[in-house]
Design a protein around this motif. Structure first.
Motif, mmCIF file in Angstrom:
data_model
loop_
_atom_site.group_PDB
_atom_site.id
_atom_site.type_symbol
_atom_site.label_atom_id
_atom_site.label_comp_id
_atom_site.label_asym_id
_atom_site.label_seq_id
_atom_site.Cartn_x
_atom_site.Cartn_y
_atom_site.Cartn_z
ATOM 1 N N ALA A 171 8.975 -3.785 -41.967
ATOM 2 C CA ALA A 171 7.565 -3.527 -41.721
ATOM 3 C C ALA A 171 7.438 -2.140 -41.101
ATOM 4 O O ALA A 171 8.326 -1.690 -40.372
ATOM 5 N N ASP A 172 6.344 -1.455 -41.393
ATOM 6 C CA ASP A 172 6.152 -0.100 -40.867
ATOM 7 C C ASP A 172 6.228 -0.065 -39.346
ATOM 8 O O ASP A 172 6.698 0.909 -38.760
ATOM 9 N N SER A 173 5.776 -1.126 -38.709
ATOM 10 C CA SER A 173 5.710 -1.160 -37.250
ATOM 11 C C SER A 173 7.075 -1.172 -36.573
ATOM 12 O O SER A 173 7.175 -0.893 -35.374
ATOM 13 N N VAL A 174 8.128 -1.512 -37.334
ATOM 14 C CA VAL A 174 9.452 -1.606 -36.713
ATOM 15 C C VAL A 174 10.458 -0.622 -37.292
ATOM 16 O O VAL A 174 11.596 -0.549 -36.818
ATOM 17 N N LYS A 175 10.062 0.132 -38.307
ATOM 18 C CA LYS A 175 10.982 1.092 -38.918
ATOM 19 C C LYS A 175 11.488 2.081 -37.875
ATOM 20 O O LYS A 175 10.731 2.607 -37.077
ATOM 21 N N GLY A 176 12.793 2.312 -37.896
ATOM 22 C CA GLY A 176 13.391 3.239 -36.951
ATOM 23 C C GLY A 176 13.779 2.602 -35.632
ATOM 24 O O GLY A 176 14.487 3.218 -34.826
ATOM 25 N N ARG A 177 13.320 1.372 -35.398
ATOM 26 C CA ARG A 177 13.643 0.685 -34.140
ATOM 27 C C ARG A 177 14.474 -0.575 -34.382
ATOM 28 O O ARG A 177 15.314 -0.926 -33.555
ATOM 29 N N PHE A 178 14.205 -1.276 -35.456
ATOM 30 C CA PHE A 178 14.896 -2.520 -35.762
ATOM 31 C C PHE A 178 15.863 -2.300 -36.925
ATOM 32 O O PHE A 178 15.583 -1.517 -37.842
ATOM 33 N N THR A 179 16.975 -3.042 -36.895
ATOM 34 C CA THR A 179 17.943 -2.999 -37.984
ATOM 35 C C THR A 179 18.348 -4.408 -38.361
ATOM 36 O O THR A 179 18.793 -5.172 -37.499
ATOM 37 N N ILE A 180 18.200 -4.726 -39.639
ATOM 38 C CA ILE A 180 18.613 -6.038 -40.131
ATOM 39 C C ILE A 180 19.978 -5.900 -40.797
ATOM 40 O O ILE A 180 20.266 -4.893 -41.444
ATOM 41 N N SER A 181 20.816 -6.904 -40.613
ATOM 42 C CA SER A 181 22.141 -6.869 -41.218
ATOM 43 C C SER A 181 22.611 -8.299 -41.455
ATOM 44 O O SER A 181 21.986 -9.252 -40.998
ATOM 45 N N GLN A 182 23.718 -8.429 -42.157
ATOM 46 C CA GLN A 182 24.264 -9.751 -42.429
ATOM 47 C C GLN A 182 25.777 -9.705 -42.391
ATOM 48 O O GLN A 182 26.393 -8.668 -42.649
ATOM 49 N N ASP A 183 26.366 -10.829 -42.058
ATOM 50 C CA ASP A 183 27.806 -11.014 -42.111
ATOM 51 C C ASP A 183 28.033 -12.247 -42.968
ATOM 52 O O ASP A 183 27.870 -13.372 -42.505
ATOM 53 N N LYS A 184 28.401 -12.011 -44.220
ATOM 54 C CA LYS A 184 28.520 -13.129 -45.148
ATOM 55 C C LYS A 184 29.658 -14.066 -44.760
ATOM 56 O O LYS A 184 29.585 -15.273 -44.978
ATOM 57 N N ASP A 185 30.730 -13.529 -44.184
ATOM 58 C CA ASP A 185 31.855 -14.378 -43.774
ATOM 59 C C ASP A 185 31.419 -15.380 -42.708
ATOM 60 O O ASP A 185 31.931 -16.489 -42.642
ATOM 61 N N LYS A 186 30.491 -14.946 -41.853
ATOM 62 C CA LYS A 186 30.003 -15.818 -40.786
ATOM 63 C C LYS A 186 28.692 -16.509 -41.172
ATOM 64 O O LYS A 186 28.139 -17.260 -40.359
#
Length: 128
Positions: A60-75
């Motif tokens: 979302a524009d409101s969180v760009k540059g502040r939030f980071t989404i990621s995933q760990d498929k093994d976990k």
């Protein structure tokens, strides 16, 4: 059916950081995972999403540059790193898994109806 469990919420001062985690039973059964947030009496707003297969993030524009989404498929776990938190980020945050057969076009990632499974939510409070 995918089971989702969020953790990592809490209270921080403005400018602080939190990391939310969403543990699933199986990441491979969905093509998109996302974080939404909601205040009582309001609809759920898309915060960020990630393509499970391509690892492509959406924000979302409101969180760009502040939030980071990621995933760990093994976990089988998705994360949301939230930095430089603001009081307006205070909400209950929900993890969601995309519905089977959903079409992921344009900004579809931010539409709650695209998701068939939801976690119970974790509260984030930002105040001084």
């Amino acid at each position: 059916q995918v089971h989702l469990l969020e953790s990592g919420g809490g209270s921080v001062q403005p400018g602080g950081s939190l990391r939310l985690s969403c543990t699933t039973s199986d990441l491979s059964v969905t093509s998109f995972m996302a974080w939404f947030r909601q205040n009582p009496g309001k609809g759920r707003d898309g915060v960020a999403a990630i393509s499970v297969n391509w690892d492509t993030p959406y924000y979302a524009d409101s969180v760009k540059g502040r939030f980071t989404i990621s995933q760990d498929k093994d976990k089988a776990t998705m994360y949301l790193q939230m930095n430089n938190l603001k009081p307006e980020d205070s909400d209950k945050y929900y993890c969601a898994a995309g519905s089977e057969g959903a079409l992921w076009y344009d900004d579809a990632w931010s539409v709650p109806g695209q998701y068939g499974c939801w976690g119970q939510g974790t509260q984030v409070t930002v105040s001084s």
